[in-house]
Scaffold this motif. Structure first.
Motif, short mmCIF file in Angstrom:
data_model
loop_
_atom_site.label_atom_id
_atom_site.label_comp_id
_atom_site.label_asym_id
_atom_site.label_seq_id
_atom_site.Cartn_x
_atom_site.Cartn_y
_atom_site.Cartn_z
N UNK A 1 0.83 -1.21 0.00
CA UNK A 1 0.00 0.00 0.00
C UNK A 1 0.87 1.26 0.00
N UNK A 2 1.92 1.26 0.80
CA UNK A 2 2.82 2.42 0.83
C UNK A 2 3.52 2.60 -0.51
N UNK A 3 3.88 1.52 -1.15
CA UNK A 3 4.54 1.59 -2.46
C UNK A 3 3.58 2.15 -3.51
N UNK A 4 2.34 1.72 -3.47
CA UNK A 4 1.34 2.25 -4.39
C UNK A 4 1.20 3.75 -4.19
N UNK A 5 1.10 4.17 -2.95
CA UNK A 5 0.97 5.59 -2.64
C UNK A 5 2.15 6.39 -3.17
N UNK A 6 3.34 5.85 -3.02
CA UNK A 6 4.53 6.55 -3.49
C UNK A 6 4.54 6.67 -5.01
N UNK A 7 4.19 5.59 -5.70
CA UNK A 7 4.16 5.63 -7.17
C UNK A 7 3.12 6.64 -7.65
N UNK A 8 1.94 6.62 -7.05
CA UNK A 8 0.89 7.56 -7.45
C UNK A 8 1.32 8.99 -7.16
N UNK A 9 1.93 9.23 -6.02
CA UNK A 9 2.39 10.57 -5.65
C UNK A 9 3.44 11.09 -6.63
N UNK A 10 4.41 10.23 -6.97
CA UNK A 10 5.44 10.64 -7.92
C UNK A 10 4.83 10.93 -9.29
N UNK A 11 3.89 10.09 -9.70
CA UNK A 11 3.22 10.30 -10.98
C UNK A 11 2.42 11.61 -10.96
N UNK A 12 1.70 11.85 -9.88
CA UNK A 12 0.92 13.07 -9.77
C UNK A 12 1.83 14.30 -9.81
N UNK A 13 2.92 14.23 -9.10
CA UNK A 13 3.87 15.34 -9.08
C UNK A 13 4.35 15.65 -10.50
N UNK A 14 4.72 14.62 -11.23
CA UNK A 14 5.20 14.82 -12.61
C UNK A 14 4.09 15.37 -13.50
N UNK A 15 2.87 14.87 -13.35
CA UNK A 15 1.75 15.34 -14.17
C UNK A 15 1.44 16.81 -13.89
N UNK A 16 1.51 17.21 -12.65
CA UNK A 16 1.25 18.61 -12.30
C UNK A 16 2.32 19.52 -12.89
N UNK A 17 3.57 19.09 -12.80
CA UNK A 17 4.67 19.88 -13.38
C UNK A 17 4.45 20.04 -14.88
N UNK A 18 4.11 18.94 -15.55
CA UNK A 18 3.88 18.99 -17.00
C UNK A 18 2.68 19.87 -17.33
N UNK A 19 1.62 19.79 -16.55
CA UNK A 19 0.43 20.62 -16.77
C UNK A 19 0.79 22.09 -16.65
N UNK A 20 1.55 22.44 -15.61
CA UNK A 20 1.96 23.83 -15.41
C UNK A 20 2.83 24.33 -16.56
N UNK A 21 3.73 23.47 -17.02
CA UNK A 21 4.62 23.85 -18.12
C UNK A 21 3.83 24.09 -19.41
N UNK A 22 2.74 23.34 -19.59
CA UNK A 22 1.93 23.46 -20.80
C UNK A 22 0.77 24.43 -20.63
N UNK A 23 0.70 25.08 -19.48
CA UNK A 23 -0.37 26.05 -19.23
C UNK A 23 -1.74 25.42 -19.07
N UNK A 24 -1.79 24.17 -18.66
CA UNK A 24 -3.06 23.46 -18.49
C UNK A 24 -3.38 23.32 -17.01
N UNK A 25 -4.64 23.00 -16.75
CA UNK A 25 -5.07 22.76 -15.38
C UNK A 25 -4.58 21.39 -14.92
#
Length: 86
Positions: free
Chosen positions: A46-70
């Motif tokens: 469960x902790x590993x799943x949470x870490x993978x999802x968190x890392x993925x979310x972090x990367x997606x938010x960075x990419x969204x900000x870079x592309x001017x998207x929500x």
């Protein structure tokens, strides 16, 4: 997505825990001990799943900000992944 060594090391430890549980079963250890170790495996997973999802979310938010998207879609997707993992 690139997975860092922390995630991979967590999964290697989890693999070791599973092997330990199998060994306990093969040695005929008490079921309470086996269940305790299986609970630890589940918790580590469960902790590993949470870490993978968190890392993925972090990367997606960075990419969204870079592309001017929500980032809202990325957040919703992360929530869905967590819900499915339960």
């Amino acid at each position: 997505m690139q997975y860092d060594k922390d995630v991979i090391n967590r999964l290697k430890r989890l693999e070791g825990q599973v092997r330990g549980v199998i060994k306990m079963m093969e040695e005929g250890k008490d079921c309470r001990q086996v269940v305790t170790q299986l609970s630890a495996v589940r918790s580590a997973s469960d902790r590993s799943i949470g870490l993978v999802v968190a890392k993925n979310l972090q990367q997606c938010i960075i990419e969204s900000n870079e592309n001017g998207k929500s980032a809202e879609d990325a957040i919703q997707e992360a929530v869905q992944m967590l819900v499915k993992s339960r």
